[in-house]
Motif scaffolding. Structure first.
Motif, PDB file in Angstrom:
ATOM      1  N   PRO A  25       0.804  -1.225   0.000  1.00 52.15           N
ATOM      2  CA  PRO A  25       0.000   0.000   0.000  1.00 52.15           C
ATOM      3  C   PRO A  25       0.838   1.277   0.000  1.00 52.15           C
ATOM      4  CG  PRO A  25      -0.938  -1.602   1.508  1.00 52.15           C
ATOM      5  CD  PRO A  25       0.360  -2.180   1.039  1.00 52.15           C
ATOM      6  N   ALA A  26       1.930   1.302   0.752  1.00 53.29           N
ATOM      7  CA  ALA A  26       2.743   2.517   0.819  1.00 53.29           C
ATOM      8  C   ALA A  26       3.372   2.853  -0.529  1.00 53.29           C
ATOM      9  CB  ALA A  26       3.824   2.365   1.872  1.00 53.29           C
ATOM     10  N   VAL A  27       3.782   1.819  -1.279  1.00 52.80           N
ATOM     11  CA  VAL A  27       4.379   2.049  -2.595  1.00 52.80           C
ATOM     12  C   VAL A  27       3.338   2.628  -3.544  1.00 52.80           C
ATOM     13  CG1 VAL A  27       5.433   0.927  -4.595  1.00 52.80           C
ATOM     14  CG2 VAL A  27       6.111   0.249  -2.283  1.00 52.80           C
ATOM     15  N   ARG A  28       2.156   2.020  -3.539  1.00 53.11           N
ATOM     16  CA  ARG A  28       1.084   2.530  -4.389  1.00 53.11           C
ATOM     17  C   ARG A  28       0.684   3.947  -3.969  1.00 53.11           C
ATOM     18  NH1 ARG A  28      -2.567   0.705  -8.010  1.00 53.11           N
ATOM     19  NH2 ARG A  28      -4.545   1.856  -8.120  1.00 53.11           N
ATOM     20  N   ALA A  29       0.660   4.207  -2.673  1.00 49.61           N
ATOM     21  CA  ALA A  29       0.269   5.531  -2.182  1.00 49.61           C
ATOM     22  C   ALA A  29       1.199   6.616  -2.714  1.00 49.61           C
ATOM     23  CB  ALA A  29       0.261   5.534  -0.656  1.00 49.61           C
ATOM     24  N   HIS A  30       2.504   6.342  -2.735  1.00 48.40           N
ATOM     25  CA  HIS A  30       3.454   7.336  -3.231  1.00 48.40           C
ATOM     26  C   HIS A  30       3.304   7.542  -4.739  1.00 48.40           C
ATOM     27  CE1 HIS A  30       5.837   8.522   0.239  1.00 48.40           C
ATOM     28  NE2 HIS A  30       5.762   7.281   0.678  1.00 48.40           N
ATOM     29  N   ALA A  31       3.033   6.478  -5.483  1.00 51.73           N
ATOM     30  CA  ALA A  31       2.803   6.626  -6.919  1.00 51.73           C
ATOM     31  C   ALA A  31       1.543   7.446  -7.184  1.00 51.73           C
ATOM     32  CB  ALA A  31       2.698   5.255  -7.579  1.00 51.73           C
ATOM     33  N   LEU A  32       0.495   7.194  -6.416  1.00 53.05           N
ATOM     34  CA  LEU A  32      -0.740   7.967  -6.547  1.00 53.05           C
ATOM     35  C   LEU A  32      -0.497   9.436  -6.196  1.00 53.05           C
ATOM     36  CD1 LEU A  32      -3.119   5.383  -4.883  1.00 53.05           C
ATOM     37  CD2 LEU A  32      -3.387   6.256  -7.226  1.00 53.05           C
ATOM     38  N   LEU A  33       0.325   9.677  -5.203  1.00 52.14           N
ATOM     39  CA  LEU A  33       0.652  11.047  -4.820  1.00 52.14           C
ATOM     40  C   LEU A  33       1.360  11.769  -5.966  1.00 52.14           C
ATOM     41  CD1 LEU A  33       0.597  13.109  -2.522  1.00 52.14           C
ATOM     42  CD2 LEU A  33       2.741  12.136  -1.691  1.00 52.14           C
ATOM     43  N   GLY A  34       2.275  11.073  -6.624  1.00 52.00           N
ATOM     44  CA  GLY A  34       2.945  11.654  -7.778  1.00 52.00           C
ATOM     45  C   GLY A  34       1.986  11.935  -8.912  1.00 52.00           C
ATOM     46  N   ALA A  35       1.083  10.991  -9.174  1.00 49.04           N
ATOM     47  CA  ALA A  35       0.093  11.184 -10.233  1.00 49.04           C
ATOM     48  C   ALA A  35      -0.815  12.364  -9.914  1.00 49.04           C
ATOM     49  CB  ALA A  35      -0.731   9.909 -10.412  1.00 49.04           C
ATOM     50  N   ALA A  36      -1.181  12.510  -8.643  1.00 46.83           N
ATOM     51  CA  ALA A  36      -2.026  13.635  -8.231  1.00 46.83           C
ATOM     52  C   ALA A  36      -1.303  14.959  -8.448  1.00 46.83           C
ATOM     53  CB  ALA A  36      -2.427  13.483  -6.768  1.00 46.83           C
ATOM     54  N   ALA A  37      -0.013  15.000  -8.107  1.00 48.66           N
ATOM     55  CA  ALA A  37       0.757  16.240  -8.249  1.00 48.66           C
ATOM     56  C   ALA A  37       0.842  16.667  -9.708  1.00 48.66           C
ATOM     57  CB  ALA A  37       2.156  16.050  -7.670  1.00 48.66           C
ATOM     58  N   LEU A  38       1.149  15.732 -10.602  1.00 52.37           N
ATOM     59  CA  LEU A  38       1.295  16.087 -12.009  1.00 52.37           C
ATOM     60  C   LEU A  38      -0.047  16.466 -12.623  1.00 52.37           C
ATOM     61  CD1 LEU A  38       3.926  13.467 -13.245  1.00 52.37           C
ATOM     62  CD2 LEU A  38       4.283  15.746 -12.287  1.00 52.37           C
ATOM     63  N   ALA A  39      -1.112  15.749 -12.246  1.00 52.86           N
ATOM     64  CA  ALA A  39      -2.443  16.098 -12.739  1.00 52.86           C
ATOM     65  C   ALA A  39      -2.833  17.497 -12.272  1.00 52.86           C
ATOM     66  CB  ALA A  39      -3.466  15.071 -12.264  1.00 52.86           C
ATOM     67  N   PHE A  40      -2.572  17.774 -11.005  1.00 54.39           N
ATOM     68  CA  PHE A  40      -2.889  19.089 -10.455  1.00 54.39           C
ATOM     69  C   PHE A  40      -2.158  20.185 -11.215  1.00 54.39           C
ATOM     70  CE2 PHE A  40      -2.061  22.615  -7.580  1.00 54.39           C
ATOM     71  CZ  PHE A  40      -3.335  22.908  -7.117  1.00 54.39           C
ATOM     72  N   ASN A  41      -0.886  19.960 -11.530  1.00 54.75           N
ATOM     73  CA  ASN A  41      -0.087  20.982 -12.195  1.00 54.75           C
ATOM     74  C   ASN A  41      -0.437  21.154 -13.663  1.00 54.75           C
ATOM     75  OD1 ASN A  41       1.263  21.780  -9.898  1.00 54.75           O
ATOM     76  ND2 ASN A  41       2.947  20.339 -10.189  1.00 54.75           N
ATOM     77  N   GLN A  42      -1.264  20.247 -14.197  1.00 55.39           N
ATOM     78  CA  GLN A  42      -1.835  20.452 -15.528  1.00 55.39           C
ATOM     79  C   GLN A  42      -3.258  21.002 -15.438  1.00 55.39           C
ATOM     80  OE1 GLN A  42      -1.259  16.751 -17.865  1.00 55.39           O
ATOM     81  NE2 GLN A  42       0.132  17.987 -19.099  1.00 55.39           N
ATOM     82  N   GLY A  43      -3.717  21.300 -14.232  1.00 52.40           N
ATOM     83  CA  GLY A  43      -5.055  21.837 -14.065  1.00 52.40           C
ATOM     84  C   GLY A  43      -6.155  20.798 -14.121  1.00 52.40           C
ATOM     85  N   ASP A  44      -5.784  19.517 -14.061  1.00 54.46           N
ATOM     86  CA  ASP A  44      -6.778  18.435 -14.092  1.00 54.46           C
ATOM     87  C   ASP A  44      -7.145  18.107 -12.644  1.00 54.46           C
ATOM     88  OD1 ASP A  44      -8.365  16.244 -14.534  1.00 54.46           O
ATOM     89  OD2 ASP A  44      -6.941  15.205 -15.843  1.00 54.46           O
TER      90      ASP A  44
END
Length: 340
Positions: free
Chosen positions: A104-123
């Motif tokens: 779970p912790a590994v997946r959580a960090h990957a999801l956090l990265g995906a959230a950051a990049l999506a946010f920075n594209q305005g998604d």
């Protein structure tokens, strides 16, 4: 032989994973630029490692590699590419059980990265989806710093001026204040004050926002951060504009611009150019405002940030109005509405 080639590819993948995971924390400190330049040199190798790992079904390691690289992709503006790699890694991890389930912790960090990049594209919708699952997984772990970051992402995606967003940001701040006095954890504390300061700014409390943002600035300066420091300066300039101190805002933005000359962080550069446009427009310098708004618009288009493009078009409309060019202003305003 095929066996020797396979072993070579395995060693290459392992080396790339070690490099990315060593670089990720260093990007937040004084040596960040040196590590960023090393990742620039090895970017094609890192891409090859990601392709090989996905082809071999190395689910856990690919999640770790893409999660570690998200900071690099963010700073260098590889937002679409980074999202594609993270989505591929997450989708493969979801598909069947071959290769084992990711912790779970590994997946959580990957999801956090995906959230950051999506946010920075305005998604913001995608950012919220990723951040929500990340928060759920981090709550099952002992990683309080990770949970703090996930709450910040989720709070902003929910709308920092709304009740839900405010509640999530308050929880993140309370959690951040329990973190250890280590450089890594104090960087998370700094980011928390920055994001919470933004939320307070959007709620219109400029004096309190300034208090939070100054605290973030102090902590980031102590950490030697090269990348979020210009963002905090840019946000402080927004507070100055809100309080009517246009000259101070412009000074902060010029300082931020000077810092960006070394890091070349396109996302922050777009923010700073937009802020410089606001400051110039408030001071009646419409030629300068038009120039930097156009530069910001070009950067947002390069980054694929569709959420901020309408605002830049709208700002250009106000510049045209300031220049008494009503037809041009109407065209900019219509373009802004079409983009929304």
């Amino acid at each position: 032989t095929s066996g020797a080639a396979a072993r070579l590819l395995e060693r290459h993948f392992t080396w790339c994973l070690a490099l990315a995971e060593a670089a990720a924390p260093e990007l937040k400190g004084r040596a960040g630029l040196l590590w960023l330049e090393q990742l620039d040199r090895e970017h094609d190798n890192l891409r090859s490692a990601l392709r090989w790992g996905l082809a071999q079904g190395r689910k856990v390691e690919v999640l770790r590699l893409s999660a570690a690289l998200h900071w690099y992709w963010d700073h260098r503006g590889y937002l679409s590419e980074g999202r594609a790699w993270l989505n591929a890694a997450l989708q493969q991890a979801d598909a069947g059980e071959a290769g084992g389930l990711a912790p779970p912790a590994v997946r959580a960090h990957a999801l956090l990265g995906a959230a950051a990049l999506a946010f920075n594209q305005g998604d913001w919708a995608a950012a919220g989806t990723y951040a929500q699952e990340s928060v759920t997984l981090f709550r099952q772990s002992e990683d309080r710093a990770g949970l703090t970051l996930a709450l910040l992402r989720l709070g902003f995606a929910a709308g920092p001026a709304g009740e839900q967003g405010r509640r999530l940001l308050d929880e993140a701040l309370a959690l951040a204040q329990t973190l250890a006095p280590t450089p890594a954890d104090q960087w998370v504390v700094a980011l928390t004050y920055y994001v919470c300061g933004q939320g307070i700014y959007f709620r219109g409390d400029y004096p309190l926002a300034r208090v939070y943002l100054r605290q973030a600035l102090r902590l980031l300066q102590e950490a030697g951060d090269l990348f979020f420091l210009p963002r905090v300066l840019s946000m402080l300039a927004g507070v100055d504009l809100g309080l009517g101190d246009y000259a101070l805002a412009r000074t902060r933005l010029e300082e931020s611009l000077a810092l960006l000359a070394a890091s070349n962080d396109l996302r922050t550069l777009a923010l700073v150019k937009s802020g410089l446009g606001d400051a110039a427009r408030c001071q009646g310098d419409y030629a300068r405002a038009e120039q930097v708004y156009q530069e910001s618009l070009a950067l947002y288009r390069t980054l694929g940030n569709t959420a901020d493009i309408p605002a830049m078009l709208h700002n250009l409309g106000y510049v045209a109005l300031g220049q008494h060019d009503v037809p041009a202003a109407s065209a900019w305003f219509v373009a802004s509405l079409v983009q929304q």
